[in-house]
Design a protein around this motif. Structure first.
Motif, short mmCIF file in Angstrom:
data_model
loop_
_atom_site.label_atom_id
_atom_site.label_comp_id
_atom_site.label_asym_id
_atom_site.label_seq_id
_atom_site.Cartn_x
_atom_site.Cartn_y
_atom_site.Cartn_z
N VAL A 83 50.99 46.72 30.52
CA VAL A 83 51.93 45.62 30.27
C VAL A 83 53.39 46.00 30.52
CG1 VAL A 83 52.92 44.28 28.35
CG2 VAL A 83 50.48 44.19 28.80
N THR A 84 53.78 47.21 30.11
CA THR A 84 55.19 47.55 30.28
C THR A 84 55.54 47.62 31.76
OG1 THR A 84 54.59 49.88 30.02
CG2 THR A 84 55.41 48.73 28.07
N ILE B 144 61.48 49.73 29.79
CA ILE B 144 61.05 48.65 28.88
C ILE B 144 61.81 48.72 27.56
CG2 ILE B 144 59.10 49.96 27.87
CD1 ILE B 144 58.82 46.26 28.75
N GLY C 154 46.88 46.58 26.68
CA GLY C 154 48.33 46.57 26.82
C GLY C 154 48.91 47.74 27.60
N TYR C 155 48.06 48.62 28.11
CA TYR C 155 48.57 49.83 28.76
C TYR C 155 49.37 49.50 30.03
CZ TYR C 155 48.60 54.81 29.88
OH TYR C 155 48.99 56.10 30.12
N LYS D 100 54.32 54.14 31.51
CA LYS D 100 53.04 54.85 31.34
C LYS D 100 52.65 55.65 32.56
CE LYS D 100 52.62 52.97 27.36
NZ LYS D 100 53.14 53.78 26.26
N ILE E 194 53.65 46.48 21.76
CA ILE E 194 53.16 46.69 23.14
C ILE E 194 54.21 46.21 24.15
CG2 ILE E 194 51.44 45.92 24.84
CD1 ILE E 194 49.34 46.11 22.62
N VAL E 195 54.75 44.99 23.98
CA VAL E 195 55.68 44.48 24.99
C VAL E 195 57.06 45.15 24.94
CG1 VAL E 195 54.53 42.23 25.11
CG2 VAL E 195 56.52 42.49 23.62
N THR E 196 57.33 45.89 23.87
CA THR E 196 58.60 46.61 23.82
C THR E 196 58.42 48.10 24.14
OG1 THR E 196 58.29 46.85 21.44
CG2 THR E 196 59.75 45.09 22.16
N GLY E 197 57.19 48.50 24.43
CA GLY E 197 56.94 49.90 24.79
C GLY E 197 56.90 50.84 23.60
N ARG E 198 56.91 50.30 22.39
CA ARG E 198 56.92 51.17 21.21
C ARG E 198 55.52 51.56 20.75
NH1 ARG E 198 58.14 48.72 17.08
NH2 ARG E 198 58.67 46.69 17.93
N GLY F 263 57.54 54.29 26.91
CA GLY F 263 57.12 52.94 27.29
C GLY F 263 56.60 52.87 28.72
N GLN G 282 59.03 39.43 27.86
CA GLN G 282 58.33 40.02 26.71
C GLN G 282 57.81 38.91 25.80
OE1 GLN G 282 61.82 42.38 25.61
NE2 GLN G 282 60.63 44.26 25.91
N ILE H 243 55.69 44.02 33.10
CA ILE H 243 56.92 43.32 32.70
C ILE H 243 58.10 43.82 33.53
CG2 ILE H 243 58.60 43.05 30.82
CD1 ILE H 243 56.26 42.83 28.88
N TYR I 85 50.22 55.03 22.56
CA TYR I 85 48.85 55.32 22.98
C TYR I 85 48.63 56.81 22.80
CZ TYR I 85 48.99 50.67 25.00
OH TYR I 85 49.10 49.33 25.15
#
Ligand code: FES
Ligand code: FES
Lengths: 213, 156
Positions: free
Chosen positions: B103-104, B75, B100-101, B38, A197-201, B36, B88, B107, A204
């Motif tokens: 989150v990118t 990201i 988590g949608y 969105k 999630i935090v790396t965008g990988r 990444g 991160q 960040i 969704y």
């Protein structure tokens, strides 16, 4: 006004389609019920142990931020005496998971967690049976822990024990681990899949590309 | 398609064909496969599509790709190989995500803040992050994560 009228007709037309879909629904349900050819009372419907000891768990519940990917992983880790990272969940893939009515009403923890715990505990007991049979020793002297069954001077990994014996056995009424003995459940754990999630990988639904597109 | 544009994205030059109104977000997601960032609202209201353009947090959904001249960082370009960016890492450590949608975008917007203000106050963080919406309402932890990242940067 005219435009509104048309829209209403369109809506009604779609509703008709909806009724048709409903009429066909039972056939789909019947197909899904034994997905993967496994009835839901078999361990193999809920989890597989790969030759390298990697455990794959199948559940119709879906993760949308409630963190059930983490909590259900904890449930399986607890009963199979495994670290969290040895376990991977397949969630909501209706080709592969046992039938499920849906993810709603805060039902995952009270209903799915006990089902998976029982399947995992049954797998653990089955591994002990397999080890006892393989070594011709008394099963009460064996312990399953951290991916290995040990006892009586022998040891074998879960993957090795499960290799020639898919866990195609009924889920049993084995006792579940008491809360006072929990090592993994009931405590905060890092989010499974958080790094993606935090790396965008993390993909969704809107990030998926269908093969034909 | 009427124009060819060359963008620098995460250190690489990428040439694509765009319409005058093609957004940077469409280019990133559909042409370059960088999903990444969105799509949340598509009209500059939620922050889910935030990337850095020339170091500045930018809403890529309302930014025409043809007008982008500066380097774009998404990201996917934030971590140094396997080493996560302090933000991160801090989001993971604080558990600052549910679905988590958002989150990118969170960040990337916070990265823009820390680049110009390494030690923001809580009030400054809240003000800067105001336009980023979290549907799951993880705000408290998001603020805590940005504070943690700022502390981590400081102690490096
Ligand atoms: S998608 Fe760009 S601000 Fe919402
Ligand atoms: S974590 Fe779900 S929208 Fe922010």
């Amino acid at each position: 006004m005219k435009r509104l009228e048309l829209t209403r007709r369109e809506v009604l037309a779609r509703l008709g389609g909806g009724v048709l879909v409903l009429a066909f629904a039972p056939a789909c349900v019947a197909q899904n019920r034994n997905s993967g050819g496994q009835a839901n009372d078999r361990i193999a419907a809920w989890l597989h142990i790969g030759p390298e000891g990697k455990v794959t768990v199948f559940t119709g519940k879906v993760e949308v931020g409630q963190d059930i990917r983490t909590s259900l992983t904890q449930a399986v880790a607890e009963e199979l005496r495994l670290p969290m990272d040895a376990i991977e969940l397949v969630m909501g893939d209706t080709d592969r998971v046992p039938f499920d009515q849906g993810t709603f009403g805060s039902r995952t923890t009270p209903t799915m967690a006990p089902i998976l715990r029982r399947a995992a505990a049954s797998a653990r007991e089955t591994l002990l049976d397999l080890a006892a049979a393989r070594w011709s020793v008394d099963r009460s002297g064996l312990v399953a822990e951290g991916g290995t069954v040990r006892g009586g001077g022998h040891s074998a990994t879960y993957g090795d024990l499960a290799k020639d014996q898919p866990l195609d056995k009924p889920v049993r009424e084995v006792p579940l681990t008491e809360p006072k003995d929990w090592k993994v459940m009931g405590r905060p754990m890092p989010k499974v899949g958080g790094r993606a999630i935090v790396t965008g990988r993390h993909a969704y639904t809107s990030d998926l590309r269908r093969p034909a597109c | 398609m009427d124009a060819k544009v060359t963008l620098r994205v995460n250190g690489e030059a990428r040439t694509i064909e765009v319409f005058p109104d093609t957004s940077l977000l469409e280019v990133l997601r559909d042409d370059l496969g960088l999903t990444g960032a969105k799509y949340g609202c598509g009209e500059g209201m939620c922050g889910a599509c935030t990337v850095l353009v020339g170091g500045k947090p930018t809403r890529s959904c309302v930014t025409p790709a043809a007008e982008v001249k500066a380097e774009v960082v998404t990201i996917e370009g934030l971590a140094q190989g396997d080493r996560l960016h302090p933000l991160q890492q801090a989001f993971l450590e604080e558990g600052a995500m549910q679905c988590g949608y958002c989150v990118t975008g969170m960040i990337m917007n916070a990265a823009g803040l820390l680049a110009t203000n390494a030690k923001p106050t809580t009030a400054q963080i809240k003000e800067h992050m105001e336009g980023n919406v979290c549907r799951c309402c993880t705000y408290e932890r998001i603020v805590a994560a940005i504070e943690r990242a700022a502390r981590a940067e400081e102690s490096r």
